[in-house]
Design a protein around this motif. Structure first.
Motif, mmCIF file in Angstrom:
data_model
loop_
_atom_site.group_PDB
_atom_site.id
_atom_site.type_symbol
_atom_site.label_atom_id
_atom_site.label_comp_id
_atom_site.label_asym_id
_atom_site.label_seq_id
_atom_site.Cartn_x
_atom_site.Cartn_y
_atom_site.Cartn_z
ATOM 1 N N LEU A 66 0.822 -1.157 -0.116
ATOM 2 C CA LEU A 66 -0.076 -0.144 -0.140
ATOM 3 C C LEU A 66 0.955 1.193 0.131
ATOM 4 C CD1 LEU A 66 -2.734 -0.914 2.183
ATOM 5 C CD2 LEU A 66 -2.794 -0.837 -0.161
ATOM 6 N N GLY A 67 1.787 1.342 0.555
ATOM 7 C CA GLY A 67 2.955 2.292 0.718
ATOM 8 C C GLY A 67 3.595 2.540 -0.708
ATOM 9 N N LYS A 68 3.839 1.651 -1.307
ATOM 10 C CA LYS A 68 4.363 1.721 -2.701
ATOM 11 C C LYS A 68 3.514 2.157 -3.794
ATOM 12 C CE LYS A 68 7.990 -1.807 -2.700
ATOM 13 N NZ LYS A 68 8.401 -3.172 -3.250
ATOM 14 N N LEU A 69 2.134 1.912 -3.641
ATOM 15 C CA LEU A 69 0.854 2.375 -4.370
ATOM 16 C C LEU A 69 0.792 3.901 -4.203
ATOM 17 C CD1 LEU A 69 -1.686 -0.444 -4.289
ATOM 18 C CD2 LEU A 69 -0.477 0.346 -6.178
ATOM 19 N N SER A 70 0.826 4.085 -2.669
ATOM 20 C CA SER A 70 0.726 5.497 -2.283
ATOM 21 C C SER A 70 1.783 6.312 -2.775
ATOM 22 C CB SER A 70 0.610 5.494 -0.729
ATOM 23 O OG SER A 70 -0.458 5.050 -0.416
ATOM 24 N N ALA A 71 2.997 5.842 -2.964
ATOM 25 C CA ALA A 71 4.308 6.610 -3.567
ATOM 26 C C ALA A 71 4.087 6.842 -5.152
ATOM 27 C CB ALA A 71 5.415 5.750 -3.205
ATOM 28 N N LEU A 72 2.995 6.186 -5.781
ATOM 29 C CA LEU A 72 3.001 6.471 -7.232
ATOM 30 C C LEU A 72 2.349 7.824 -7.375
ATOM 31 C CD1 LEU A 72 1.446 3.140 -8.283
ATOM 32 C CD2 LEU A 72 3.781 3.764 -8.479
ATOM 33 N N GLY A 73 2.421 8.994 -6.689
ATOM 34 C CA GLY A 73 2.437 10.185 -6.840
ATOM 35 C C GLY A 73 0.985 10.477 -7.302
ATOM 36 N N GLY A 74 -0.059 10.370 -6.590
ATOM 37 C CA GLY A 74 -1.544 10.530 -6.862
ATOM 38 C C GLY A 74 -2.124 9.392 -7.392
ATOM 39 N N PHE A 75 -1.771 8.129 -7.218
ATOM 40 C CA PHE A 75 -2.561 6.981 -7.997
ATOM 41 C C PHE A 75 -3.815 6.852 -7.450
ATOM 42 C CE2 PHE A 75 -3.715 2.488 -7.432
ATOM 43 C CZ PHE A 75 -3.830 2.079 -8.844
ATOM 44 N N PHE A 76 -3.983 7.044 -6.074
ATOM 45 C CA PHE A 76 -5.189 6.765 -5.503
ATOM 46 C C PHE A 76 -6.342 8.120 -5.934
ATOM 47 C CE2 PHE A 76 -2.702 3.987 -2.662
ATOM 48 C CZ PHE A 76 -3.654 2.872 -2.787
ATOM 49 N N LYS A 77 -5.795 9.078 -6.493
ATOM 50 C CA LYS A 77 -6.437 10.043 -6.948
ATOM 51 C C LYS A 77 -6.678 10.165 -8.472
ATOM 52 C CE LYS A 77 -5.764 12.994 -3.187
ATOM 53 N NZ LYS A 77 -4.927 14.427 -2.462
ATOM 54 N N SER A 78 -6.101 9.274 -9.329
ATOM 55 C CA SER A 78 -6.154 9.057 -10.700
ATOM 56 C C SER A 78 -7.458 8.634 -11.207
ATOM 57 C CB SER A 78 -5.022 8.010 -11.201
ATOM 58 O OG SER A 78 -5.534 6.746 -10.907
ATOM 59 N N SER A 79 -7.521 9.446 -12.445
ATOM 60 C CA SER A 79 -8.876 8.921 -13.200
ATOM 61 C C SER A 79 -9.048 7.688 -13.520
ATOM 62 C CB SER A 79 -9.204 10.093 -14.500
ATOM 63 O OG SER A 79 -7.988 9.938 -15.452
ATOM 64 N N ARG A 80 -7.816 7.085 -13.928
ATOM 65 C CA ARG A 80 -8.048 5.722 -14.381
ATOM 66 C C ARG A 80 -8.369 4.898 -13.303
ATOM 67 N NH1 ARG A 80 -2.997 4.046 -18.411
ATOM 68 N NH2 ARG A 80 -3.232 6.069 -19.751
ATOM 69 N N ARG A 97 -3.087 -4.085 -14.343
ATOM 70 C CA ARG A 97 -2.939 -3.338 -15.617
ATOM 71 C C ARG A 97 -2.809 -1.818 -15.371
ATOM 72 N NH1 ARG A 97 -7.358 -4.895 -18.007
ATOM 73 N NH2 ARG A 97 -8.400 -2.597 -17.929
ATOM 74 N N VAL A 98 -3.799 -1.103 -14.740
ATOM 75 C CA VAL A 98 -4.053 0.285 -14.313
ATOM 76 C C VAL A 98 -2.634 0.673 -13.553
ATOM 77 C CG1 VAL A 98 -5.088 1.841 -12.893
ATOM 78 C CG2 VAL A 98 -6.342 0.286 -14.098
ATOM 79 N N VAL A 99 -2.196 -0.081 -12.700
ATOM 80 C CA VAL A 99 -1.029 0.219 -11.866
ATOM 81 C C VAL A 99 0.318 0.208 -12.849
ATOM 82 C CG1 VAL A 99 0.657 -0.497 -10.485
ATOM 83 C CG2 VAL A 99 -1.596 -0.694 -9.562
ATOM 84 N N ARG A 100 0.398 -0.695 -13.717
ATOM 85 C CA ARG A 100 1.461 -0.807 -14.630
ATOM 86 C C ARG A 100 1.402 0.256 -15.611
ATOM 87 N NH1 ARG A 100 1.172 -7.226 -15.375
ATOM 88 N NH2 ARG A 100 2.660 -7.681 -13.752
ATOM 89 N N GLU A 101 0.238 0.672 -15.995
ATOM 90 C CA GLU A 101 0.099 1.638 -17.169
ATOM 91 C C GLU A 101 0.396 3.228 -16.511
ATOM 92 O OE1 GLU A 101 -3.997 1.644 -18.582
ATOM 93 O OE2 GLU A 101 -3.776 -0.187 -19.719
ATOM 94 N N TYR A 102 0.084 3.279 -15.098
ATOM 95 C CA TYR A 102 0.227 4.388 -14.512
ATOM 96 C C TYR A 102 1.976 4.492 -14.315
ATOM 97 C CZ TYR A 102 -0.588 8.460 -11.092
ATOM 98 O OH TYR A 102 -0.816 9.318 -10.576
ATOM 99 N N ILE A 103 2.664 3.486 -13.768
ATOM 100 C CA ILE A 103 3.885 3.439 -13.839
ATOM 101 C C ILE A 103 4.474 3.838 -15.108
ATOM 102 C CG2 ILE A 103 6.103 1.788 -13.145
ATOM 103 C CD1 ILE A 103 4.321 0.693 -11.164
ATOM 104 N N LYS A 104 4.166 3.163 -15.920
ATOM 105 C CA LYS A 104 4.990 3.229 -17.614
ATOM 106 C C LYS A 104 4.738 4.690 -17.978
ATOM 107 C CE LYS A 104 4.300 -0.571 -20.028
ATOM 108 N NZ LYS A 104 3.643 -1.182 -21.159
#
Length: 190
Positions: free
Chosen positions: A33-47, A179-186
């Motif tokens: 969950l920390g890594k997901l949070s570190a994705l710079g706004g992932f939890f607020k993303s439109s995807r 898939r959404v996480v991978r696209e977000y990272i990519k």
């Protein structure tokens, strides 16, 4: 990274406001969950929002189609919403406020029914053309009234409608989330 969609059911059977609900969300250890949070706004993303809204709509649709068809009241009251969007605790909640929903989903054990606010239980039955009613005295009747102090209910078999919907969507949600996480990272949204 491991991502998992899990569910919980919560229901209250002995209150006037009985309801049943399922909750699907992103769970895992604090590291994930920390890594997901570190994705710079992932939890607020439109995807993520689109994925959650789509999952909610599919859960509602499947639960409605799985619900017993007798009156359609139960199916018509199934609603869903995305909660806590923007935080790690984001979840999809699908519920029905109908008081008998938990009994349909989980069934009931055999039990005795007694009157709550009156002295006796009362019901009536109309005769139909196919099946005439016969009173205890043996006379044919068009309407029969019945009074009892208590009745034995043999229990009701479970007719799950929420859990099958969730189990159907759970693997799809997990794959789509990955898939959404991978696209977000990519896209370099770190």
């Amino acid at each position: 990274m491991a991502y998992e969609a899990d569910y919980q059911t919560s229901h209250s059977l002995n209150t006037k406001h009985s309801m049943i609900e399922i909750t699907a969300g992103i769970i895992g250890d604090k590291k994930v969950l920390g890594k997901l949070s570190a994705l710079g706004g992932f939890f607020k993303s439109s995807r993520l929002r689109l994925l959650l809204e789509d999952t909610k709509n599919k859960l509602v649709s499947l639960a409605r189609s799985n619900a017993p068809k007798k009156s359609r009241l139960l199916a018509n009251t199934i609603i869903g919403r995305v909660e806590d969007f923007g935080s790690q605790d984001v979840k999809v909640r699908v519920a029905s406020p109908v008081a008998y929903a938990p009994y349909v989903e989980f069934g009931t054990k055999p039990h005795v029914i007694r009157p709550l606010n009156k002295k006796v239980l009362f019901w009536y039955k109309y005769a139909t053309g196919k099946q005439p009613l016969v009173s205890k005295s043996g006379k044919e009747a068009s309407l029969v009234f019945t009074f009892r102090n208590e009745v034995w209910h043999p229990g009701a078999q479970a007719q799950p409608f929420f859990r099958p919907a969730l189990h159907t969507l759970k693997p799809r949600f997990a794959k789509a989330l990955l898939r959404v996480v991978r696209e977000y990272i990519k896209e370099g949204s770190l």
